[in-house]
Motif scaffolding. Structure first.
Motif, PDB file in Angstrom:
ATOM      1  N   PRO A  82      -1.945 -87.769  67.012  1.00 11.57           N
ATOM      2  CA  PRO A  82      -1.691 -86.448  67.605  1.00 11.57           C
ATOM      3  C   PRO A  82      -0.276 -86.252  68.132  1.00 11.57           C
ATOM      4  O   PRO A  82       0.312 -85.179  67.966  1.00 11.57           O
ATOM      5  N   LEU A  83       0.310 -87.281  68.790  1.00 16.08           N
ATOM      6  CA  LEU A  83       1.652 -87.134  69.336  1.00 16.08           C
ATOM      7  C   LEU A  83       2.696 -87.005  68.238  1.00 16.08           C
ATOM      8  O   LEU A  83       3.575 -86.138  68.282  1.00 16.08           O
ATOM      9  N   ILE A  84       2.612 -87.883  67.234  1.00 17.39           N
ATOM     10  CA  ILE A  84       3.570 -87.834  66.126  1.00 17.39           C
ATOM     11  C   ILE A  84       3.441 -86.521  65.377  1.00 17.39           C
ATOM     12  O   ILE A  84       4.442 -85.900  64.986  1.00 17.39           O
ATOM     13  N   ALA A  85       2.202 -86.083  65.149  1.00 19.29           N
ATOM     14  CA  ALA A  85       1.981 -84.818  64.449  1.00 19.29           C
ATOM     15  C   ALA A  85       2.652 -83.666  65.177  1.00 19.29           C
ATOM     16  O   ALA A  85       3.258 -82.777  64.560  1.00 19.29           O
ATOM     17  N   GLU A  86       2.581 -83.680  66.516  1.00 17.68           N
ATOM     18  CA  GLU A  86       3.193 -82.607  67.298  1.00 17.68           C
ATOM     19  C   GLU A  86       4.714 -82.676  67.234  1.00 17.68           C
ATOM     20  O   GLU A  86       5.385 -81.655  67.040  1.00 17.68           O
ATOM     21  N   LEU A  87       5.273 -83.874  67.360  1.00 21.16           N
ATOM     22  CA  LEU A  87       6.727 -84.015  67.386  1.00 21.16           C
ATOM     23  C   LEU A  87       7.362 -83.731  66.025  1.00 21.16           C
ATOM     24  O   LEU A  87       8.485 -83.228  65.956  1.00 21.16           O
ATOM     25  N   LEU A  88       6.662 -84.059  64.943  1.00 15.64           N
ATOM     26  CA  LEU A  88       7.205 -83.828  63.607  1.00 15.64           C
ATOM     27  C   LEU A  88       6.667 -82.545  62.970  1.00 15.64           C
ATOM     28  O   LEU A  88       6.993 -82.240  61.820  1.00 15.64           O
ATOM     29  N   GLN A  89       5.817 -81.832  63.712  1.00 19.79           N
ATOM     30  CA  GLN A  89       5.275 -80.546  63.249  1.00 19.79           C
ATOM     31  C   GLN A  89       4.569 -80.684  61.908  1.00 19.79           C
ATOM     32  O   GLN A  89       4.833 -79.951  60.949  1.00 19.79           O
ATOM     33  N   ILE A  90       3.648 -81.670  61.848  1.00 17.60           N
ATOM     34  CA  ILE A  90       2.858 -81.903  60.650  1.00 17.60           C
ATOM     35  C   ILE A  90       1.390 -81.986  61.047  1.00 17.60           C
ATOM     36  O   ILE A  90       1.069 -82.181  62.216  1.00 17.60           O
ATOM     37  N   PRO A  91       0.465 -81.839  60.086  1.00 22.80           N
ATOM     38  CA  PRO A  91      -0.958 -81.913  60.422  1.00 22.80           C
ATOM     39  C   PRO A  91      -1.355 -83.311  60.904  1.00 22.80           C
ATOM     40  O   PRO A  91      -0.718 -84.317  60.563  1.00 22.80           O
ATOM     41  N   LEU A  92      -2.391 -83.381  61.708  1.00 21.88           N
ATOM     42  CA  LEU A  92      -2.948 -84.658  62.136  1.00 21.88           C
ATOM     43  C   LEU A  92      -3.360 -85.468  60.916  1.00 21.88           C
ATOM     44  O   LEU A  92      -3.947 -84.941  59.970  1.00 21.88           O
ATOM     45  N   ASN A  93      -3.033 -86.760  60.919  1.00 19.95           N
ATOM     46  CA  ASN A  93      -3.340 -87.693  59.824  1.00 19.95           C
ATOM     47  C   ASN A  93      -2.513 -87.454  58.570  1.00 19.95           C
ATOM     48  O   ASN A  93      -2.795 -88.043  57.521  1.00 19.95           O
ATOM     49  N   ALA A  94      -1.493 -86.604  58.646  1.00 24.18           N
ATOM     50  CA  ALA A  94      -0.600 -86.421  57.502  1.00 24.18           C
ATOM     51  C   ALA A  94       0.145 -87.725  57.224  1.00 24.18           C
ATOM     52  O   ALA A  94       0.367 -88.536  58.130  1.00 24.18           O
ATOM     53  N   PRO A  95       0.548 -87.975  55.973  1.00 27.03           N
ATOM     54  CA  PRO A  95       1.242 -89.221  55.660  1.00 27.03           C
ATOM     55  C   PRO A  95       2.612 -89.309  56.321  1.00 27.03           C
ATOM     56  O   PRO A  95       3.342 -88.315  56.397  1.00 27.03           O
ATOM     57  N   ILE A  96       2.944 -90.495  56.819  1.00 24.55           N
ATOM     58  CA  ILE A  96       4.247 -90.756  57.419  1.00 24.55           C
ATOM     59  C   ILE A  96       4.742 -92.120  56.946  1.00 24.55           C
ATOM     60  O   ILE A  96       3.966 -92.921  56.410  1.00 24.55           O
ATOM     61  N   HIS A 110      15.527 -86.006  64.416  1.00 26.08           N
ATOM     62  CA  HIS A 110      16.466 -85.442  63.458  1.00 26.08           C
ATOM     63  C   HIS A 110      15.849 -84.203  62.805  1.00 26.08           C
ATOM     64  O   HIS A 110      14.672 -84.203  62.437  1.00 26.08           O
ATOM     65  N   TRP A 111      16.676 -83.173  62.628  1.00 27.97           N
ATOM     66  CA  TRP A 111      16.232 -81.902  62.050  1.00 27.97           C
ATOM     67  C   TRP A 111      17.071 -81.559  60.829  1.00 27.97           C
ATOM     68  O   TRP A 111      18.235 -81.945  60.728  1.00 27.97           O
ATOM     69  N   ARG A 112      16.451 -80.814  59.909  1.00 28.81           N
ATOM     70  CA  ARG A 112      17.195 -80.222  58.801  1.00 28.81           C
ATOM     71  C   ARG A 112      16.409 -79.035  58.274  1.00 28.81           C
ATOM     72  O   ARG A 112      15.183 -79.098  58.170  1.00 28.81           O
ATOM     73  N   ASN A 113      17.111 -77.983  57.964  1.00 29.17           N
ATOM     74  CA  ASN A 113      16.488 -76.748  57.457  1.00 29.17           C
ATOM     75  C   ASN A 113      15.389 -76.240  58.389  1.00 29.17           C
ATOM     76  O   ASN A 113      14.364 -75.717  57.948  1.00 29.17           O
ATOM     77  N   GLY A 114      15.609 -76.404  59.689  1.00 26.00           N
ATOM     78  CA  GLY A 114      14.658 -75.901  60.654  1.00 26.00           C
ATOM     79  C   GLY A 114      13.410 -76.738  60.809  1.00 26.00           C
ATOM     80  O   GLY A 114      12.457 -76.311  61.473  1.00 26.00           O
ATOM     81  N   LYS A 115      13.390 -77.957  60.215  1.00 22.16           N
ATOM     82  CA  LYS A 115      12.216 -78.819  60.304  1.00 22.16           C
ATOM     83  C   LYS A 115      12.602 -80.181  60.880  1.00 22.16           C
ATOM     84  O   LYS A 115      13.624 -80.751  60.496  1.00 22.16           O
ATOM     85  N   PRO A 116      11.792 -80.726  61.773  1.00 21.61           N
ATOM     86  CA  PRO A 116      12.023 -82.112  62.197  1.00 21.61           C
ATOM     87  C   PRO A 116      11.529 -83.052  61.105  1.00 21.61           C
ATOM     88  O   PRO A 116      10.431 -82.862  60.571  1.00 21.61           O
ATOM     89  N   TYR A 117      12.347 -84.026  60.724  1.00 21.66           N
ATOM     90  CA  TYR A 117      11.932 -84.918  59.645  1.00 21.66           C
ATOM     91  C   TYR A 117      11.930 -86.394  60.044  1.00 21.66           C
ATOM     92  O   TYR A 117      11.388 -87.232  59.322  1.00 21.66           O
ATOM     93  N   TYR A 118      12.505 -86.715  61.200  1.00 24.62           N
ATOM     94  CA  TYR A 118      12.591 -88.127  61.593  1.00 24.62           C
ATOM     95  C   TYR A 118      12.529 -88.233  63.105  1.00 24.62           C
ATOM     96  O   TYR A 118      13.160 -87.463  63.841  1.00 24.62           O
ATOM     97  N   LEU A 119      11.766 -89.193  63.574  1.00 27.35           N
ATOM     98  CA  LEU A 119      11.633 -89.483  64.996  1.00 27.35           C
ATOM     99  C   LEU A 119      11.967 -90.954  65.185  1.00 27.35           C
ATOM    100  O   LEU A 119      11.364 -91.815  64.540  1.00 27.35           O
ATOM    101  N   GLY A 120      12.928 -91.263  66.056  1.00 25.86           N
ATOM    102  CA  GLY A 120      13.369 -92.650  66.155  1.00 25.86           C
ATOM    103  C   GLY A 120      13.575 -93.144  67.571  1.00 25.86           C
ATOM    104  O   GLY A 120      14.084 -92.416  68.433  1.00 25.86           O
TER     105      GLY A 120
END
Length: 259
Positions: free
Chosen positions: A211-225, A153-163
């Motif tokens: 690493p995979l989640i970070a890439e898909l959600l465009q966030i730093p490695l080990n960022a909170p999810i 899911h995307w909003r404002n040009g950012k991916p925010y949810y992976l399901g």
């Protein structure tokens, strides 16, 4: 009167400068940890909106890091529009993190039916039939087979949810293909004629991005999810839906009415 055992004193959280910070305890880059510390100061009001924050030299001395590390951390806050730098004047707070929350994780049934305004859904994988599906059998009676696919899911040009979505194959066959690109899973099920959701459940836990989640959600490695598992049981007691989702932690809010 007997002497009472002394209680260990807690750090003075009102003054972050009194906290000894060991940035080496985490594999997260030092500037990312520092940005998180500064972001919390803005959110808590320690650095109030409209006020000037300490200089790079002062922050470097306080946190015992290089000036370049401080600059990198402040770059992140500037990109998030939390601070603004003015030549010959200094750096000032212009916003708060909570003002940027735009993805609320709903805690009731009606909230699960709607995607955030302006959100779009991207289907990442083709549907595949799984028998048996990798879902928790304690939820109820399992279907013979499930259809599975992954969405982002995307909003404002950012991916925010992976399901990852698992729907009873017999139910899935009746769902229009377009629905998977425009509706939440719960909305898809609710709109399906002849299907009654008798029970629905949601569990949320916290973690950090691999690493995979970070890439898909465009966030730093080990960022909170935030990991979210949702399930729905029909009128016959059969588990017709299981969803396993991941929200990026910097854009969500969880509101729970206590009374």
């Amino acid at each position: 009167m007997k002497n009472q055992p002394s209680r260990p004193s807690l750090p003075d959280l009102a003054d972050p400068r009194k906290l000894a910070i060991d940035f080496s305890r985490s594999a997260v880059p030092r500037y990312v940890q520092l940005a998180s510390l500064f972001r919390n100061r803005v959110e808590s009001g320690d650095w109030a909106v409209g006020t000037q924050i300490p200089t790079v030299d002062e922050l470097a001395e306080e946190c015992q890091v290089a000036r370049a590390t401080v600059r990198q951390a402040l770059d992140m806050l500037e990109e998030e529009k939390l601070i603004a730098r003015y030549r010959a004047k200094g750096t000032f707070v212009i916003g708060k993190p909570q003002e940027q929350f735009w993805c609320e994780v709903a805690t009731d049934w009606s909230g699960q039916l709607l995607a955030p305004e302006g959100a779009t859904i991207e289907v990442l994988t083709e549907r595949e039939r799984l028998a048996p599906a990798p879902v928790e059998p304690s939820l109820g009676q399992m279907a013979e087979a499930y259809e599975h696919w992954r969405r982002r899911h995307w909003r404002n040009g950012k991916p925010y949810y992976l399901g990852d979505v698992y729907i009873d194959a017999r139910v899935c066959a009746r769902i229009p293909k377009k629905s998977f690109e425009t509706k939440t899973s719960m909305r898809i099920l609710r709109d399906l004629p002849g299907l009654e959701i008798k029970e629905a459940h949601q569990t949320l836990t916290l973690g950090s991005a691999d690493p995979l989640i970070a890439e898909l959600l465009q966030i730093p490695l080990n960022a909170p999810i935030a990991y979210v598992t949702r399930s729905a049981v029909d009128q016959a007691g059969r588990v017709v839906f299981v969803g396993r989702g991941i929200y990026r932690g910097d854009v969500i809010r969880l509101d729970i009415r206590l009374k």
